[in-house]
Motif scaffolding. Structure first.
Motif: not given
Length: 282
Positions: A7-16, A33-50
């Protein structure tokens, strides 16, 4: 002997960094991953959805078109400028594509599924190494591959899949997923001892936008996994305290070793693919 992802652990202080995060598995993984505490860089092609996923996760949106290698270079520069440490890079973008070439002159399926992720990884590798030196055991590069790899065959003289039957794109797609595994294994060899771990995985058959309007895929989606279930291997590979398989392994869902094409074990093909990919992205 097979092993199972814990199972996943907590991710505070980590960037994904999650590519292909504007929908499907990528979106589901970014949210968890955000709920686990990670800072998430969300990469996508569609501006609105991203931007919508970034708002959901409290992360940052980064737009990139993987059909253009200059866009990937811009993405890498933006990520290194935004984050002094990157703990996880999830190369999740990809999928079926029409036959043809990108503006860079590469086969569309080859570039979307392998070459763009290869370029992004190599451009971020120094940042990943720096992060691994400061936070051992937390730095991982993850490839979304597929059981379709078993039908693939890498032809080093036709990486763009411009010769031979197209088979509705399935042959090229299976080969690209095999290339994801070969890249993972060669990356593991090249980063051995650095503190970076790298794994590929098959998410299962998932009810996402994959396959477009293909009627057979549409019918099968009635029995498919949800995007949240499909994202579980990615989430666990990113967030588990430790991965119970050596770097370079391939998971089928939560279990390794997964079934691969025989060519996946060819170290010479993996090394040659790396060198040819390097030439393509110069």
């Amino acid at each position: 002997m097979s092993v199972t992802l814990p199972a996943p652990g907590r991710m505070e202080g980590r960037t994904v960094v999650v590519t292909g995060a504007s929908s499907g598995i990528g979106r589901a993984a970014a949210r968890e991953l955000a709920l686990l505490g990670a800072e998430v860089a969300v990469v996508g092609r569609n501006r609105e959805r991203t931007e919508a996923v970034a708002a959901e996760t409290g992360g940052r949106a980064f737009l990139a078109d993987f059909d253009r290698l200059d866009s990937v270079r811009e993405l890498a520069a933006a990520l290194t400028g935004a984050y002094p440490a990157i703990h996880v890079l999830a190369n999740n973008a990809g999928g079926m594509a029409p036959r043809g070439v990108t503006p860079d002159g590469n086969g569309i399926t080859f570039q979307r599924n392998h070459l763009a992720g290869f370029l992004l990884t190599t451009l971020l590798l120094d940042r990943l190494r720096e992060t691994a030196a400061a936070a051992p055991g937390t730095v991982r590069v993850i490839q979304t591959a597929s059981a379709a790899n078993t039908s693939g065959r890498v032809r080093l003289d036709d990486l763009d899949e411009l010769r031979g039957p197209w088979l509705a794109g399935w042959r090229a797609y299976g080969t690209a997923k095999l290339e994801n595994i070969l890249f993972t294994r060669e990356l593991a060899r090249r980063t051995a001892g650095s503190g970076i771990g790298t794994w590929a995985f098959h998410p299962g058959f998932v009810a996402t936008g994959f396959g477009g309007t293909n009627p057979f895929i549409a019918l099968g989606k009635r029995f498919a996994l949800s995007p949240e279930d499909g994202a579980q291997p990615l989430v666990r590979l990113a967030a588990a305290a430790s991965v119970p398989a050596p770097s370079g392994n391939y998971f089928s869902r939560l279990t390794a070793p997964g079934r691969t094409a025989p060519q996946a074990d060819d170290a010479r093909t993996a090394a040659t693919l790396w060198e040819l990919s390097t030439t393509r992205v110069r």
